[in-house]
Design a protein around this motif. Structure first.
Motif, PDB file in Angstrom:
ATOM      1  N   ASN A 123      -3.571 -35.034 -30.175  1.00  0.00           N
ATOM      2  CA  ASN A 123      -4.851 -35.143 -29.076  1.00  0.00           C
ATOM      3  C   ASN A 123      -4.736 -34.342 -27.904  1.00  0.00           C
ATOM      4  N   ASP A 124      -3.522 -34.132 -27.243  1.00  0.00           N
ATOM      5  CA  ASP A 124      -3.448 -33.556 -25.933  1.00  0.00           C
ATOM      6  C   ASP A 124      -2.384 -32.712 -25.828  1.00  0.00           C
ATOM      7  N   ILE A 125      -2.563 -31.433 -25.593  1.00  0.00           N
ATOM      8  CA  ILE A 125      -1.732 -30.324 -25.445  1.00  0.00           C
ATOM      9  C   ILE A 125      -2.058 -29.502 -24.124  1.00  0.00           C
ATOM     10  N   GLU A 126      -1.115 -30.030 -23.017  1.00  0.00           N
ATOM     11  CA  GLU A 126      -1.272 -29.422 -21.729  1.00  0.00           C
ATOM     12  C   GLU A 126      -0.209 -28.064 -21.540  1.00  0.00           C
ATOM     13  N   ILE A 127      -1.207 -26.644 -21.892  1.00  0.00           N
ATOM     14  CA  ILE A 127      -0.087 -25.683 -21.571  1.00  0.00           C
ATOM     15  C   ILE A 127       0.322 -25.250 -20.309  1.00  0.00           C
ATOM     16  N   ASP A 128      -0.745 -25.354 -19.407  1.00  0.00           N
ATOM     17  CA  ASP A 128      -0.581 -25.093 -17.940  1.00  0.00           C
ATOM     18  C   ASP A 128       0.507 -24.183 -17.432  1.00  0.00           C
ATOM     19  N   PRO A 129       0.268 -22.731 -17.879  1.00  0.00           N
ATOM     20  CA  PRO A 129       1.053 -21.662 -17.817  1.00  0.00           C
ATOM     21  C   PRO A 129       1.397 -21.180 -16.236  1.00  0.00           C
ATOM     22  N   TRP A 130       2.551 -20.835 -16.034  1.00  0.00           N
ATOM     23  CA  TRP A 130       2.524 -19.906 -14.818  1.00  0.00           C
ATOM     24  C   TRP A 130       2.741 -18.513 -15.478  1.00  0.00           C
ATOM     25  N   VAL A 131       1.927 -17.618 -14.548  1.00  0.00           N
ATOM     26  CA  VAL A 131       1.575 -16.448 -15.079  1.00  0.00           C
ATOM     27  C   VAL A 131       2.024 -15.398 -14.033  1.00  0.00           C
ATOM     28  N   TYR A 132       2.927 -14.544 -14.299  1.00  0.00           N
ATOM     29  CA  TYR A 132       3.629 -13.516 -13.419  1.00  0.00           C
ATOM     30  C   TYR A 132       3.132 -12.068 -13.736  1.00  0.00           C
ATOM     31  N   THR A 133       2.764 -11.300 -12.538  1.00  0.00           N
ATOM     32  CA  THR A 133       2.335 -10.072 -12.983  1.00  0.00           C
ATOM     33  C   THR A 133       2.840  -9.050 -11.994  1.00  0.00           C
ATOM     34  N   ILE A 134       3.357  -8.016 -12.501  1.00  0.00           N
ATOM     35  CA  ILE A 134       3.688  -6.989 -11.673  1.00  0.00           C
ATOM     36  C   ILE A 134       2.964  -5.532 -12.112  1.00  0.00           C
ATOM     37  N   ALA A 135       2.216  -4.783 -11.061  1.00  0.00           N
ATOM     38  CA  ALA A 135       1.392  -3.860 -11.565  1.00  0.00           C
ATOM     39  C   ALA A 135       1.226  -2.707 -10.703  1.00  0.00           C
ATOM     40  N   ILE A 136       0.607  -1.650 -11.074  1.00  0.00           N
ATOM     41  CA  ILE A 136       0.306  -0.614 -10.096  1.00  0.00           C
ATOM     42  C   ILE A 136      -1.266  -0.451 -10.035  1.00  0.00           C
ATOM     43  N   GLY A 137      -1.707  -0.132  -8.874  1.00  0.00           N
ATOM     44  CA  GLY A 137      -3.255  -0.263  -8.642  1.00  0.00           C
ATOM     45  C   GLY A 137      -3.490   0.845  -8.070  1.00  0.00           C
ATOM     46  N   TYR A 138      -4.994   1.160  -8.149  1.00  0.00           N
ATOM     47  CA  TYR A 138      -5.614   2.369  -7.356  1.00  0.00           C
ATOM     48  C   TYR A 138      -6.935   1.751  -6.680  1.00  0.00           C
ATOM     49  N   THR A 139      -7.387   2.119  -5.719  1.00  0.00           N
ATOM     50  CA  THR A 139      -8.667   1.668  -5.015  1.00  0.00           C
ATOM     51  C   THR A 139      -9.624   2.916  -4.963  1.00  0.00           C
ATOM     52  N   PHE A 140     -10.715   2.433  -5.480  1.00  0.00           N
ATOM     53  CA  PHE A 140     -11.802   3.450  -5.235  1.00  0.00           C
ATOM     54  C   PHE A 140     -12.757   3.436  -4.384  1.00  0.00           C
ATOM     55  N   MET A 185       0.885  -1.302   0.158  1.00  0.00           N
ATOM     56  CA  MET A 185       0.138   0.011   0.052  1.00  0.00           C
ATOM     57  C   MET A 185       0.945   1.188   0.082  1.00  0.00           C
ATOM     58  N   LEU A 186       0.363   2.327  -0.831  1.00  0.00           N
ATOM     59  CA  LEU A 186       1.178   3.614  -0.952  1.00  0.00           C
ATOM     60  C   LEU A 186       0.056   4.734  -0.495  1.00  0.00           C
ATOM     61  N   ALA A 187       0.586   5.661  -0.891  1.00  0.00           N
ATOM     62  CA  ALA A 187      -0.331   6.997  -0.507  1.00  0.00           C
ATOM     63  C   ALA A 187      -1.464   7.200  -1.480  1.00  0.00           C
ATOM     64  N   ASN A 188      -2.556   7.828  -1.146  1.00  0.00           N
ATOM     65  CA  ASN A 188      -3.571   8.351  -1.752  1.00  0.00           C
ATOM     66  C   ASN A 188      -4.072   7.187  -2.621  1.00  0.00           C
ATOM     67  N   ASN A 189      -4.472   6.120  -1.879  1.00  0.00           N
ATOM     68  CA  ASN A 189      -5.017   5.071  -2.392  1.00  0.00           C
ATOM     69  C   ASN A 189      -4.447   4.339  -3.539  1.00  0.00           C
ATOM     70  N   TRP A 190      -3.237   4.523  -3.725  1.00  0.00           N
ATOM     71  CA  TRP A 190      -2.320   3.700  -4.768  1.00  0.00           C
ATOM     72  C   TRP A 190      -1.684   2.318  -4.036  1.00  0.00           C
ATOM     73  N   HIS A 191      -1.285   1.390  -4.902  1.00  0.00           N
ATOM     74  CA  HIS A 191      -0.378   0.378  -4.328  1.00  0.00           C
ATOM     75  C   HIS A 191       0.244  -0.563  -5.576  1.00  0.00           C
ATOM     76  N   ILE A 192       1.307  -1.017  -5.119  1.00  0.00           N
ATOM     77  CA  ILE A 192       2.084  -1.961  -6.266  1.00  0.00           C
ATOM     78  C   ILE A 192       1.502  -3.174  -5.770  1.00  0.00           C
ATOM     79  N   ASN A 193       1.308  -4.207  -6.952  1.00  0.00           N
ATOM     80  CA  ASN A 193       0.873  -5.336  -6.810  1.00  0.00           C
ATOM     81  C   ASN A 193       1.987  -6.502  -7.586  1.00  0.00           C
TER      82      ASN A 193
END
Length: 224
Positions: free
Chosen positions: A207-224, A175-183
Motif C-alpha cells: 500500500n505504501d512505498i516511499e522511495i524519496d531518493p537523494w539524487v547526486y549529479t556532477i556534470a559539464i555545462g555550456y551557456t548559450f 565557471m570556466l573559459a568560453n562559456n563552459w562550467h562544471i556543475n
C-alpha cells in the motif's frame, strides 16, 4: 568524499578565476553528466492474498546519464528541467529470502523529469555560482517485473503507480573559459507509490512505498 570534491572544485575555481562567465537574463544552460538516484526508501509490508507476509521492500541505487536544460528569466533565477536516461533498480525483500526465491523480488525502470526554479546567490562576475531550488517531479514507472524464481513461485503482473511530488536541491556551478562550467548538485525528491500484483490467482499489494531518493549529479555545462 564530499569534502574532497568541494576542495577540488575550490582549487579549480582559483585556476579558472580569470575565465569567469556571467549568467544573464535570457541565457540558456545545457548540462550533461553522471546522475545517481539513491533511494531512502521505506515501505509497508507485502500483502499476498489475505496474508500479511511481514516483509517490506528495499530499492538499490542506480547511475545514468543526467541531462538538464535551464533558462534564466532574470540574472539570478532560472527554470531548469532535469532529464536522464532511464534508471533501473533492483527491488529486494528487506529480510533475507523470506519466500525461498532469493533476496531479489524484481526490478523496475523509471524516468523522473523534474522542473525546478533555482535562485543564484552571487553576482555575475563570481567564478563560484551556488544556488538553491525547489520544484515538482513526475516519476514514470514502467517495465516492472518479478525475477524468474518469483514468477515460478506464482507471482505475476507487477505494477507500480506513477508519482507526483515536490523536490528541492542545492547546487554549485564553477565557471570556466568560453562559456563552459562544471556543475555539481544534490536533490531530494518526494516519490511515493503503491504496488499491485497477482499471486497464484489472488491479488496482492504493497500500500505504501516511499522511495524519496537523494539524487547526486556532477556534470559539464555550456551557456548559450
Amino acid at each position: 568524499m564530499k569534502f574532497a570534491l568541494l576542495s577540488s572544485l575550490f582549487a579549480l575555481s582559483v585556476v579558472a578565476s580569470g575565465f569567469a562567465a556571467a549568467y544573464e537574463q535570457g541565457d540558456i544552460v545545457i548540462r550533461g553528466g553522471a546522475t545517481t538516484v539513491a533511494p531512502d526508501e521505506s515501505s509497508s509490508t507485502i500483502i499476498a492474498g489475505d496474508t500479511d507476509l511481514g516483509v517490506g521492500l528495499t530499492i538499490d541505487s542506480n547511475t545514468q546519464l543526467g541531462l538538464n536544460i535551464a533558462y534564466f528569466f532574470t540574472d539570478h533565477l532560472n527554470l531548469e528541467l532535469l532529464a536522464a536516461t532511464p534508471f533501473k533498480h533492483d527491488v529486494d525483500f528487506d529480510i533475507a529470502d523470506p519466500l525461498g526465491t532469493g533476496n531479489q523480488l524484481g526490478e523496475v525502470t523509471h524516468l523522473p523529469p523534474t522542473l525546478t526554479v533555482n535562485y543564484y546567490f552571487n553576482d555575475s562576475a563570481s567564478v563560484l555560482q551556488p544556488y538553491v531550488g525547489a520544484g515538482v517531479n513526475y516519476t514514470f514507472i514502467y517495465d516492472e517485473e518479478f525475477t524468474g524464481a518469483n514468477r515460478q513461485a506464482g507471482l505475476s503482473d507487477l505494477s507500480l503507480d506513477d508519482s507526483v511530488g515536490l523536490s528541492a536541491q542545492l547546487g554549485l556551478d564553477v565557471m570556466l573559459a568560453n562559456n563552459w562550467h562544471i556543475n555539481t548538485s544534490v536533490r531530494w525528491i518526494d516519490i511515493d507509490t503503491e504496488a499491485s500484483f497477482n499471486v497464484s490467482g489472488a491479488s496482492g499489494h504493497v500500500n505504501d512505498i516511499e522511495i524519496d531518493p537523494w539524487v547526486y549529479t556532477i556534470a559539464i555545462g555550456y551557456t548559450f
